[in-house]
Write a protein that holds these residues in place. Structure first.
Motif, PDB file in Angstrom:
ATOM      1  N   THR A 199       4.129   1.886   4.130  1.00 41.36           N
ATOM      2  CA  THR A 199       3.171   2.928   3.773  1.00 41.36           C
ATOM      3  C   THR A 199       3.389   3.316   2.320  1.00 41.36           C
ATOM      4  O   THR A 199       4.516   3.602   1.917  1.00 41.36           O
ATOM      5  N   LEU A 200       2.327   3.333   1.569  1.00 38.33           N
ATOM      6  CA  LEU A 200       2.398   3.707   0.158  1.00 38.33           C
ATOM      7  C   LEU A 200       2.692   5.205   0.049  1.00 38.33           C
ATOM      8  O   LEU A 200       1.935   6.023   0.584  1.00 38.33           O
TER       9      LEU A 200
ATOM     10  N   GLY B 201      -4.076   3.557   4.016  1.00 36.05           N
ATOM     11  CA  GLY B 201      -5.433   3.812   3.553  1.00 36.05           C
ATOM     12  C   GLY B 201      -6.059   5.022   4.216  1.00 36.05           C
ATOM     13  O   GLY B 201      -6.774   5.791   3.576  1.00 36.05           O
TER      14      GLY B 201
ATOM     15  N   ARG C 154      -5.774   4.282  -2.540  1.00 35.50           N
ATOM     16  CA  ARG C 154      -6.678   3.339  -1.874  1.00 35.50           C
ATOM     17  C   ARG C 154      -6.895   2.083  -2.710  1.00 35.50           C
ATOM     18  O   ARG C 154      -7.023   0.980  -2.173  1.00 35.50           O
TER      19      ARG C 154
ATOM     20  N   ARG D 223      -4.671   0.743  -4.806  1.00 36.95           N
ATOM     21  CA  ARG D 223      -3.452  -0.073  -4.693  1.00 36.95           C
ATOM     22  C   ARG D 223      -3.373  -0.768  -3.341  1.00 36.95           C
ATOM     23  O   ARG D 223      -2.966  -1.925  -3.252  1.00 36.95           O
ATOM     24  N   ILE D 224      -3.733  -0.055  -2.288  1.00 33.76           N
ATOM     25  CA  ILE D 224      -3.678  -0.636  -0.951  1.00 33.76           C
ATOM     26  C   ILE D 224      -4.688  -1.767  -0.827  1.00 33.76           C
ATOM     27  O   ILE D 224      -4.404  -2.808  -0.225  1.00 33.76           O
TER      28      ILE D 224
ATOM     29  N   LEU E 161       0.957  -3.262   1.739  1.00 29.87           N
ATOM     30  CA  LEU E 161       0.843  -1.800   1.743  1.00 29.87           C
ATOM     31  C   LEU E 161      -0.127  -1.311   2.813  1.00 29.87           C
ATOM     32  O   LEU E 161      -1.146  -1.947   3.070  1.00 29.87           O
ATOM     33  N   THR E 162       0.216  -0.170   3.406  1.00 24.50           N
ATOM     34  CA  THR E 162      -0.674   0.503   4.352  1.00 24.50           C
ATOM     35  C   THR E 162      -0.803   1.966   3.924  1.00 24.50           C
ATOM     36  O   THR E 162      -0.164   2.399   2.984  1.00 24.50           O
TER      37      THR E 162
ATOM     38  N   PRO F 150      -3.227  -5.703   0.447  1.00 24.11           N
ATOM     39  CA  PRO F 150      -3.400  -5.310   1.854  1.00 24.11           C
ATOM     40  C   PRO F 150      -2.312  -5.821   2.788  1.00 24.11           C
ATOM     41  O   PRO F 150      -2.088  -5.240   3.844  1.00 24.11           O
TER      42      PRO F 150
END
Length: 103
Positions: free
Chosen positions: A25-26, A74, A61, A63-64, A71-72, A68
Motif C-alpha cells: 500500500t502506498l 487506489g 493515484r 503513482r499507483i 503498489l495498491t 499497478p
C-alpha cells in the motif's frame, strides 16, 4: 549414444525462484485518506488538510496507476481525494453564504 558429462565440471546449482512480491500500500494514499477525514471534525484545520488530501490523493493515484503490480491503495487515495474535494465544496458554499448574509 549420448556424451558422458565431464566428471571434473561442477554442476551449477539451481537458483531458488522467489515468489512474486505482493503489492504494498502506498503510504501517500493513507496520508490522503487521513487528511481528508481530519478535515471534518477539526473544521478550521480543513483549510489546510482538505487541499492537501485532494492533491496527495491525485498524486497517489497517478503513482499507483504507473506501478499497478507493485503498489495498491487506489481506493484509499480516491477516498481521501473525494473527502478533501467535498470539504472544499462545503466550505466554499459556507463562506459564500456568510459573505452574502453579511452584506
Amino acid at each position: 549414444t549420448q556424451p558422458e558429462p565431464d566428471p571434473g565440471a561442477a554442476e551449477t546449482p539451481a537458483l531458488p525462484v522467489a515468489p512474486p512480491a505482493s503489492p504494498r500500500t502506498l503510504p501517500l494514499a493513507i496520508v490522503s485518506l487521513v487528511l481528508g477525514i481530519v478535515s471534518y471534525p477539526i473544521w478550521f484545520a480543513g483549510f489546510v488538510t482538505a487541499p492537501l488530501a485532494a492533491v496527495s490523493g491525485i498524486l497517489a493515484r497517478r503513482r499507483i496507476a504507473a506501478q499497478p503490480l507493485e503498489l495498491t491503495g487506489g481506493g484509499l487515495a480516491l477516498g481521501g481525494m473525494i473527502a478533501g474535494l467535498v470539504w472544499m465544496s462545503i466550505a466554499s458554499m459556507v463562506v459564500l453564504l456568510m459573505t452574502m448574509l453579511s452584506a
